[in-house]
Scaffold this active site. Structure first.
Site, PDB file in Angstrom:
ATOM      1  N   ARG A   1     -19.198  33.281  13.365  1.00 17.66           N
ATOM      2  CA  ARG A   1     -20.423  33.741  14.006  1.00 17.66           C
ATOM      3  C   ARG A   1     -20.160  35.100  14.630  1.00 17.66           C
ATOM      4  O   ARG A   1     -19.068  35.353  15.131  1.00 17.66           O
ATOM      5  CB  ARG A   1     -20.830  32.750  15.104  1.00 17.66           C
ATOM      6  CG  ARG A   1     -21.682  31.646  14.594  1.00 17.66           C
ATOM      7  CD  ARG A   1     -21.923  30.587  15.623  1.00 17.66           C
ATOM      8  NE  ARG A   1     -22.345  31.080  16.938  1.00 17.66           N
ATOM      9  CZ  ARG A   1     -22.838  30.283  17.876  1.00 17.66           C
ATOM     10  NH1 ARG A   1     -22.989  28.992  17.650  1.00 17.66           N
ATOM     11  NH2 ARG A   1     -23.179  30.757  19.047  1.00 17.66           N
TER      12      ARG A   1
ATOM     13  N   ARG B   1     -14.029  28.243  14.740  1.00 17.48           N
ATOM     14  CA  ARG B   1     -15.330  27.814  14.217  1.00 17.48           C
ATOM     15  C   ARG B   1     -15.772  28.681  13.037  1.00 17.48           C
ATOM     16  O   ARG B   1     -15.606  29.890  13.055  1.00 17.48           O
ATOM     17  CB  ARG B   1     -16.342  27.936  15.368  1.00 17.48           C
ATOM     18  CG  ARG B   1     -17.719  27.485  15.046  1.00 17.48           C
ATOM     19  CD  ARG B   1     -18.409  27.012  16.276  1.00 17.48           C
ATOM     20  NE  ARG B   1     -18.785  28.095  17.185  1.00 17.48           N
ATOM     21  CZ  ARG B   1     -19.541  27.887  18.263  1.00 17.48           C
ATOM     22  NH1 ARG B   1     -19.958  26.676  18.555  1.00 17.48           N
ATOM     23  NH2 ARG B   1     -19.851  28.888  19.051  1.00 17.48           N
TER      24      ARG B   1
ATOM     25  N   ARG C   1     -31.321  26.770  29.614  1.00 10.51           N
ATOM     26  CA  ARG C   1     -30.046  27.385  29.967  1.00 10.51           C
ATOM     27  C   ARG C   1     -30.086  28.071  31.329  1.00 10.51           C
ATOM     28  O   ARG C   1     -29.090  28.631  31.754  1.00 10.51           O
ATOM     29  CB  ARG C   1     -29.687  28.429  28.917  1.00 10.51           C
ATOM     30  CG  ARG C   1     -28.624  27.902  27.945  1.00 10.51           C
ATOM     31  CD  ARG C   1     -28.590  28.831  26.787  1.00 10.51           C
ATOM     32  NE  ARG C   1     -27.341  29.082  26.208  1.00 10.51           N
ATOM     33  CZ  ARG C   1     -27.064  28.799  24.923  1.00 10.51           C
ATOM     34  NH1 ARG C   1     -27.918  28.143  24.183  1.00 10.51           N
ATOM     35  NH2 ARG C   1     -25.938  29.151  24.409  1.00 10.51           N
TER      36      ARG C   1
ATOM     37  N   LYS D   1     -21.774  20.303  20.858  1.00  7.83           N
ATOM     38  CA  LYS D   1     -23.204  19.936  21.017  1.00  7.83           C
ATOM     39  C   LYS D   1     -23.875  19.714  19.664  1.00  7.83           C
ATOM     40  O   LYS D   1     -24.596  18.738  19.478  1.00  7.83           O
ATOM     41  CB  LYS D   1     -23.991  21.045  21.738  1.00  7.83           C
ATOM     42  CG  LYS D   1     -23.668  21.204  23.183  1.00  7.83           C
ATOM     43  CD  LYS D   1     -24.571  22.249  23.796  1.00  7.83           C
ATOM     44  CE  LYS D   1     -24.554  23.570  23.096  1.00  7.83           C
ATOM     45  NZ  LYS D   1     -23.847  24.679  23.558  1.00  7.83           N
TER      46      LYS D   1
ATOM     47  N   ARG E   1     -20.245  34.706  27.414  1.00 13.26           N
ATOM     48  CA  ARG E   1     -20.995  33.452  27.327  1.00 13.26           C
ATOM     49  C   ARG E   1     -20.491  32.424  28.334  1.00 13.26           C
ATOM     50  O   ARG E   1     -21.274  31.693  28.926  1.00 13.26           O
ATOM     51  CB  ARG E   1     -20.912  32.892  25.904  1.00 13.26           C
ATOM     52  CG  ARG E   1     -21.876  33.599  24.956  1.00 13.26           C
ATOM     53  CD  ARG E   1     -21.943  32.910  23.633  1.00 13.26           C
ATOM     54  NE  ARG E   1     -20.748  33.170  22.849  1.00 13.26           N
ATOM     55  CZ  ARG E   1     -20.310  32.394  21.882  1.00 13.26           C
ATOM     56  NH1 ARG E   1     -20.941  31.292  21.579  1.00 13.26           N
ATOM     57  NH2 ARG E   1     -19.234  32.716  21.196  1.00 13.26           N
TER      58      ARG E   1
HETATM   59  P1  AMP Z   1     -25.973  28.871  20.771  1.00 10.94           P
HETATM   60  O1  AMP Z   1     -25.930  28.659  19.301  1.00 10.94           O
HETATM   61  O2  AMP Z   1     -26.640  27.747  21.500  1.00 10.94           O
HETATM   62  O3  AMP Z   1     -24.604  29.212  21.334  1.00 10.94           O
HETATM   63  O4  AMP Z   1     -26.918  30.156  21.038  1.00 10.94           O
HETATM   64  C1  AMP Z   1     -26.571  31.407  20.497  1.00 10.94           C
HETATM   65  C2  AMP Z   1     -27.232  32.525  21.280  1.00 10.94           C
HETATM   66  O5  AMP Z   1     -28.670  32.386  21.200  1.00 10.94           O
HETATM   67  C3  AMP Z   1     -26.929  32.561  22.773  1.00 10.94           C
HETATM   68  O6  AMP Z   1     -25.700  33.201  23.069  1.00 10.94           O
HETATM   69  C4  AMP Z   1     -28.158  33.343  23.281  1.00 10.94           C
HETATM   70  O7  AMP Z   1     -28.028  34.734  22.990  1.00 10.94           O
HETATM   71  C5  AMP Z   1     -29.274  32.794  22.424  1.00 10.94           C
HETATM   72  N1  AMP Z   1     -29.883  31.597  23.047  1.00 10.94           N
HETATM   73  C6  AMP Z   1     -29.880  30.320  22.564  1.00 10.94           C
HETATM   74  N2  AMP Z   1     -30.517  29.488  23.390  1.00 10.94           N
HETATM   75  C7  AMP Z   1     -30.939  30.248  24.432  1.00 10.94           C
HETATM   76  C8  AMP Z   1     -31.646  29.976  25.644  1.00 10.94           C
HETATM   77  N3  AMP Z   1     -32.069  28.724  25.950  1.00 10.94           N
HETATM   78  N4  AMP Z   1     -31.888  31.000  26.495  1.00 10.94           N
HETATM   79  C9  AMP Z   1     -31.496  32.249  26.205  1.00 10.94           C
HETATM   80  N5  AMP Z   1     -30.806  32.578  25.101  1.00 10.94           N
HETATM   81  C10 AMP Z   1     -30.524  31.601  24.218  1.00 10.94           C
END
Ligand code: AMP
Length: 215
Positions: A156, A123, A89, A14, A167
């Site tokens: 990460r 990653r 999400r 993404k 996740r």
């Molecule tokens: P990502 O980098 O998109 O994988 O986001 C990392 C983490 O941020 C996720 O595992 C959630 O803990 C939090 N997060 C990001 N976007 C959202 C969202 N739209 N709703 C809830 N938690 C989020």
């Protein structure tokens, strides 16, 4: 003005695909996970609220996410539009979003779970500037060091087998219904995320009837 949402499980590309699209079309790339990571790194109040939840691979509360997204979009620095990554999400976030913004398309990157695991474990992220690397096909020139700023590359905190399993489960149960909402509105283009990044970008452009990607 163009407004896109990009969806897909972690590791589906993404971030990479958003950056390619955003830089060519002058869109602002809004990555909600990056906003939270910035807050954690900079020890803000929001950072303290989300750190543990993120490390466990769980979703942050809707109120907090909606506040962060609302604030970011209210800056109105997106004259030519935006691509938002990592939001919505779940169904509530989708409804919140659709109440305020009309969207031009939802890019859905599809990748089997087995491939996701391989990519996520490879990653790496620059501690300094946040640039993304992947040791499979996008390694830095010098081991462990960012090409752009010389910062240290780290995994990460949520790129562990345990957090990934959470996740993926969260994604399949909560995010798939969001895709169904968008599909009913005929916004969704589904793209096979297995080919290399240029091919995936080209497929996105064709599906959205945008000018071709020139690399
Ligand atoms: P990502 O980098 O998109 O994988 O986001 C990392 C983490 O941020 C996720 O595992 C959630 O803990 C939090 N997060 C990001 N976007 C959202 C969202 N739209 N709703 C809830 N938690 C989020």
């Amino acid at each position: 003005m163009r407004k896109y949402v990009i969806m897909g499980v972690q590791g589906s590309g993404k971030g990479t695909q958003s950056v390619l699209l955003a830089s060519d079309l002058d869109l602002v790339h809004i990555a909600v996970g990056d906003i939270f990571r910035w807050n954690v790194q900079n020890h803000t109040k929001i950072g303290a609220q989300v750190r543990r939840t993120m490390a466990a691979g769980e979703l942050v509360s809707d109120d907090l996410v909606e506040g962060v997204v609302g604030d970011r979009l209210s800056q109105h620095d997106w004259n030519y539009g935006f691509i938002i990554d990592g939001f919505p999400r779940n169904e509530r976030q989708a409804e919140f979003f659709l109440e305020s913004y009309d969207i031009d398309g939802v890019i859905h990157l599809e990748l089997p779970d087995s491939e996701i695991r391989r990519r996520v474990m490879a990653r790496r992220l620059c501690e300094g500037c946040g640039m993304d690397y992947n040791l499979i096909d996008n390694s830095p020139r010098a081991d462990g060091t960012c090409d752009a700023c010389g910062g240290k590359l780290v995994q990460r905190e949520d790129d562990t087998e345990e957090a990934l399993a959470v996740r993926l489960r969260e994604y399949h149960t909560k995010t798939n219904p969001v895709l169904d909402i968008f599909r009913r509105k005929e916004y969704v283009v589904s793209i096979d995320a297995r080919p290399d990044k240029d091919q995936v970008q080209q497929a996105i452009r064709s599906a959205l009837r945008l000018p071709p990607y020139c690399g």
